[in-house]
Design a protein around this motif. Sequence first.
Motif, mmCIF file in Angstrom:
data_model
loop_
_atom_site.group_PDB
_atom_site.id
_atom_site.type_symbol
_atom_site.label_atom_id
_atom_site.label_comp_id
_atom_site.label_asym_id
_atom_site.label_seq_id
_atom_site.Cartn_x
_atom_site.Cartn_y
_atom_site.Cartn_z
ATOM 1 N N TYR A 16 0.864 -1.183 0.000
ATOM 2 C CA TYR A 16 0.000 0.000 0.000
ATOM 3 C C TYR A 16 0.900 1.232 0.000
ATOM 4 C CZ TYR A 16 -3.484 3.474 1.284
ATOM 5 O OH TYR A 16 -4.300 4.579 1.294
ATOM 6 N N LEU A 17 0.830 2.007 -1.067
ATOM 7 C CA LEU A 17 1.623 3.211 -1.237
ATOM 8 C C LEU A 17 0.678 4.412 -1.234
ATOM 9 C CD1 LEU A 17 3.979 1.994 -4.129
ATOM 10 C CD2 LEU A 17 4.322 1.775 -1.663
ATOM 11 N N HIS A 18 1.081 5.458 -0.522
ATOM 12 C CA HIS A 18 0.175 6.597 -0.434
ATOM 13 C C HIS A 18 0.967 7.892 -0.261
ATOM 14 C CE1 HIS A 18 0.726 6.564 4.012
ATOM 15 N NE2 HIS A 18 0.823 5.260 3.811
ATOM 16 N N ALA A 19 0.401 8.950 -0.810
ATOM 17 C CA ALA A 19 0.936 10.301 -0.661
ATOM 18 C C ALA A 19 -0.189 11.151 -0.085
ATOM 19 C CB ALA A 19 1.413 10.833 -2.009
ATOM 20 N N ASP A 20 -0.072 11.509 1.180
ATOM 21 C CA ASP A 20 -1.172 12.180 1.878
ATOM 22 C C ASP A 20 -0.970 13.690 2.015
ATOM 23 O OD1 ASP A 20 -2.417 9.703 2.317
ATOM 24 O OD2 ASP A 20 -1.174 9.348 4.091
ATOM 25 N N GLY A 21 0.192 14.215 1.592
ATOM 26 C CA GLY A 21 0.462 15.637 1.788
ATOM 27 C C GLY A 21 0.119 16.514 0.610
ATOM 28 N N GLY A 22 -0.397 15.909 -0.449
ATOM 29 C CA GLY A 22 -0.764 16.704 -1.619
ATOM 30 C C GLY A 22 0.435 17.057 -2.476
ATOM 31 N N GLY A 23 0.121 17.590 -3.687
ATOM 32 C CA GLY A 23 1.173 17.954 -4.616
ATOM 33 C C GLY A 23 0.625 18.129 -6.005
#
Length: 636
Positions: free
Chosen positions: A527-534
Amino acid sequence: MQWPGVQLEAVRLELADDDAGGVRARLAVGAADVPALGWHRLGLQLEGRLTRDLQRRWWLAGPLKLTGAPGAALADARLSAVVDAQANTLELDLAQGATMLHAALPLDQPSHAQFALASLPVAWLGGVFGARPGLQGQLDAQLALDAGAGTVRTAGTFDLHGLGLAWRDGHAQGIDGSGRLELEAGDGTTRLELEAGLHDGRVAQGAWGAELPPHPVQIAATARFAAGQATLALLRVSDPDALQLEGALRWDTQGRLDEMRIDRLQARLPAAYRRYGRRWLAATYGLDDLRTAGTFEAALDWRGGGLHALAVRGQGLALADVDGRLDVAGLGGALDWHRRDERPATTLAWTALRWRDFAFGPVETRWRSHAGLLALEAPAVVPFLGGDIHVQALAWRPQPEAGQPRLTATLAFTGIDLGAFSAALGWPRFPGILGGAIPALRWVGDRIDLAGGLSLHVFDGFVDVTRLALSAPFGPHPELAADLALRGLDLAAFTSVFDIGHISGRLDGDIQGLRLVDWTPVAFDAYLHADGGGQISQRALDNLTALGGGSTAGGLQRAMLRWFKHFGYRRIGLRCRLADGVCRMGGLESDADGYTILEGSGLPHLRVIGHQERVDWPTLVRRLQSAAAGGAPQVR
């Protein structure tokens, strides 16, 4: 009727005149025993014509049939015998097919005889060696025989053609040669003294096997066969350009090797490897078809199913697997180990070592045997891919007890080029440095477990590897297991390596239960995730959509999205559970439409939805490869 070494029961002899002036003879024996030859309860029938010549010699000729003899010996033979009383001699000639047997013995001492054998089937001697299965080949010989009370002694010269025999876990096949032997058999025991030159053919014992050369290999042996056991009390082998060996071996009643002692082994490569080492290395370590050079000496003591002592010394050794799995150059020095006793310290070094695509620099190490362990006396530093492997401690137990580790070690890694490391695994080159420590490595059975873990400083973040285990590391299909934790990876740097389009932000994730077979993934839960936005580019958006076989939802038609080069996002999440060749896909959240992969931010406000919940792993790999190659994704 009894003679030394021979007993006949139920004997019937019929003599009658015939019309030609001779005597017709019929002999039948119900049970004939020759214990030294392993002949028991054989039947015998002989019919012939008995005549006397002018020199007053008696002649007998006719068919002879034995029943129940090993290898159907003399089952359909012809006998010609002459008795010369004046010369005190009995001469016998037996023929069956191509087999010829001539015997001469004095009438006043029938326990002594001279034999000449031609094309005698080795299977006929099956009783002498405990009726070993698979006896093949032919024997020519000139032998002298003495029979006593239950004992037969014979000595002479012989020639072998195509010898073959089998025993439990071993066999010999197609061996030719000649030599001299002394054989004593009786009371269930056979003793053999042998000096021979053998060539061609094959010998195998368990995982070990030999390919004999066309020139003679000189062999001297003292063997004993008793109560189903076989013992080579002395074995000397001399193959001039390959091998010199002195030792002893013993097999138990089941035909299993029970003891092997090698007092001296000198080998020259590559001839010794090709003839005597290739099969063992292939069966034990999966190393087949090596290129070899150099010389080495060895001695070992193996008994009771375990190794008790081992000493090796090499000079100028080089080993290279043609498949590229192993390449060692400049290997030299010595190792001296004993299961109980202390041994002097030794030094071992190499100038270069490559295992698969991992290259190790030169190193010199010092070892000492203590309490069954062969351990480093001092830490060693091994150059590796631009950095170093610090071997703080290492101990090898050549003969571990049940549950004991074969090897233990404490390791640290500094400054290793992650790009070179990832390329060696066949992955894209990741910029960064690999470092970390393994406080406890344990090799038990066919599995290597590593306590602690590795820390990879990559993409301005960290990848921590824990629960690392490697099975069958030297086999054709090694298996790697691990858990990975990704923390704070720079997505801009990450996506630039894979060339899938631009994504900014920070990536976190976990890959649990990763399992690679022959360095190819077969199972994991990622499970890969980017939660800080961009920001995400149009091309990266298309590739991300293609991975889930999904679509893009938003306030604008998809065609209108082409007007934008970059989009804002608030969150990205993608899950893959790989098992049985199928990846179960998921994302941030799921609903009736599918699962959300990307949740947009700002205008245009996007949402990438994945619709395929089950994707064949090869299909997903092709999509990743297509994305990394810069090709346009195709969603079907």
